[in-house]
Design a protein around this motif. Structure first.
Motif, PDB file in Angstrom:
ATOM      1  N   ASN A  90      -9.410   0.305   8.205  1.00  0.00           N
ATOM      2  CA  ASN A  90      -8.492   1.196   8.921  1.00  0.00           C
ATOM      3  C   ASN A  90      -7.071   1.051   8.404  1.00  0.00           C
ATOM      4  N   GLU A 114     -13.638  -3.831   9.422  1.00  0.00           N
ATOM      5  CA  GLU A 114     -13.217  -2.558  10.008  1.00  0.00           C
ATOM      6  C   GLU A 114     -11.700  -2.479  10.156  1.00  0.00           C
ATOM      7  N   ARG A 115     -11.077  -3.567  10.590  1.00  0.00           N
ATOM      8  CA  ARG A 115      -9.608  -3.576  10.714  1.00  0.00           C
ATOM      9  C   ARG A 115      -8.948  -3.344   9.366  1.00  0.00           C
ATOM     10  N   SER A 120      -4.814   3.965   6.531  1.00  0.00           N
ATOM     11  CA  SER A 120      -3.722   4.466   7.374  1.00  0.00           C
ATOM     12  C   SER A 120      -2.625   5.139   6.552  1.00  0.00           C
TER      13      SER A 120
END
Length: 73
Positions: free
Chosen positions: A47, A43-44, A51
């Motif tokens: 993201n 998930e990190r 971004s």
């Protein structure tokens, strides 16, 4: 995290310079990176790639990406 992506970023920049479809690049990134990381990092990483600053980081890691910055969006 970005330093670990350097080989994939270089491959993606090469694909962009050659005019490969961005969807092929997305598939490469998913197959070589996303499917290999532990679930807690997935998930990190997703993201980060999604971004607004990701392309800026890519251009720092591989300045050749600057010439094809629109390809990344």
């Amino acid at each position: 995290m970005l330093a670990q992506l350097k080989p994939q970023i270089d491959a993606l920049v090469s694909m962009a310079v050659q005019g490969s479809p961005a969807t092929d690049a997305a598939d490469l990134l998913f197959d070589q990176v996303f499917l290999t990381v532990p679930e807690e990092i997935f998930e990190r990483l997703a993201n980060f790639v999604d971004s607004d600053t990701f392309v800026n980081y890519v251009c720092v890691m591989n300045p050749a990406a600057t010439a094809c910055a629109l390809w990344w969006s």
